[in-house]
Scaffold this motif. Structure first.
Motif, PDB file in Angstrom:
ATOM      1  N   ALA A   4      51.383 -61.553  59.321  1.00 12.58           N
ATOM      2  CA  ALA A   4      50.136 -61.856  58.618  1.00 12.58           C
ATOM      3  C   ALA A   4      49.708 -60.655  57.793  1.00 12.58           C
ATOM      4  O   ALA A   4      49.941 -59.507  58.170  1.00 12.58           O
ATOM      5  N   ASP A   7      44.293 -59.158  55.534  1.00 11.39           N
ATOM      6  CA  ASP A   7      43.132 -60.032  55.380  1.00 11.39           C
ATOM      7  C   ASP A   7      43.100 -61.104  56.462  1.00 11.39           C
ATOM      8  O   ASP A   7      42.058 -61.348  57.072  1.00 11.39           O
ATOM      9  N   GLU A   8      44.253 -61.702  56.746  1.00 11.05           N
ATOM     10  CA  GLU A   8      44.318 -62.718  57.793  1.00 11.05           C
ATOM     11  C   GLU A   8      44.078 -62.100  59.170  1.00 11.05           C
ATOM     12  O   GLU A   8      43.416 -62.695  60.020  1.00 11.05           O
ATOM     13  N   GLU A  11      40.413 -61.418  59.662  1.00  7.82           N
ATOM     14  CA  GLU A  11      39.714 -62.674  59.924  1.00  7.82           C
ATOM     15  C   GLU A  11      39.912 -63.101  61.378  1.00  7.82           C
ATOM     16  O   GLU A  11      38.953 -63.520  62.046  1.00  7.82           O
ATOM     17  N   ARG A  12      41.119 -62.983  61.884  1.00 11.05           N
ATOM     18  CA  ARG A  12      41.382 -63.340  63.281  1.00 11.05           C
ATOM     19  C   ARG A  12      40.604 -62.441  64.245  1.00 11.05           C
ATOM     20  O   ARG A  12      40.076 -62.907  65.257  1.00 11.05           O
ATOM     21  N   GLN A  15      37.095 -63.601  64.302  1.00  6.18           N
ATOM     22  CA  GLN A  15      36.996 -64.852  65.054  1.00  6.18           C
ATOM     23  C   GLN A  15      37.035 -64.597  66.555  1.00  6.18           C
ATOM     24  O   GLN A  15      36.266 -65.190  67.311  1.00  6.18           O
ATOM     25  N   LYS A 105      34.046 -60.716  53.826  1.00 12.40           N
ATOM     26  CA  LYS A 105      35.068 -60.652  52.773  1.00 12.40           C
ATOM     27  C   LYS A 105      34.459 -60.183  51.450  1.00 12.40           C
ATOM     28  O   LYS A 105      35.032 -59.345  50.761  1.00 12.40           O
TER      29      LYS A 105
END
Length: 113
Positions: A4, A7-8, A11-12, A15, A105
């Motif tokens: 990944a 950025d991904e 995000e994880r 979360q 973001k």
């Protein structure tokens, strides 16, 4: 499966931390719990987040003019805001998380070359 992008991964992380909201809010709201020693000591999780933010800088995802510590503190402030928004305004958790991620973001985005 390819690795990944930063950025991904960020995000994880947001979360996953968001899901800990009730536990963390309980700790923040009960000062007697916060009296442990070495509270300000940087943990392995803190170091991993710093490395991830530095990777995001290198990948051009996060504005390199924003220090990693600032980005980290911004993330925590937005998570707190999202938890409070869901709790105090009856917003759905997924809606609060979406607002948190979108704001994070936009607030940390690299603006281009």
């Amino acid at each position: 499966m390819p690795a990944a992008g930063a950025d991904e991964a960020l995000e994880r992380v947001c979360q996953e931390y968001f899901e800990l909201g009730e536990v963390l809010l309980f700790a923040f709201e009960n000062p007697q719990i916060q009296e442990w020693t070495d509270r300000e000591k940087e943990t392995e999780s803190d170091k991993a987040l710093t490395r991830l933010i530095e990777r995001a800088h290198a990948e051009g995802v996060v504005d390199p003019g924003l220090p990693a510590t600032w980005v980290s503190e911004t993330m925590w402030a937005l998570l707190y805001s999202a938890w409070q928004y869901a709790r105090n305004h009856g917003a759905a958790k997924h809606a609060s998380l979406d607002l948190c991620l979108r704001t994070f973001k936009k607030a940390t985005a690299a603006t281009g070359p």
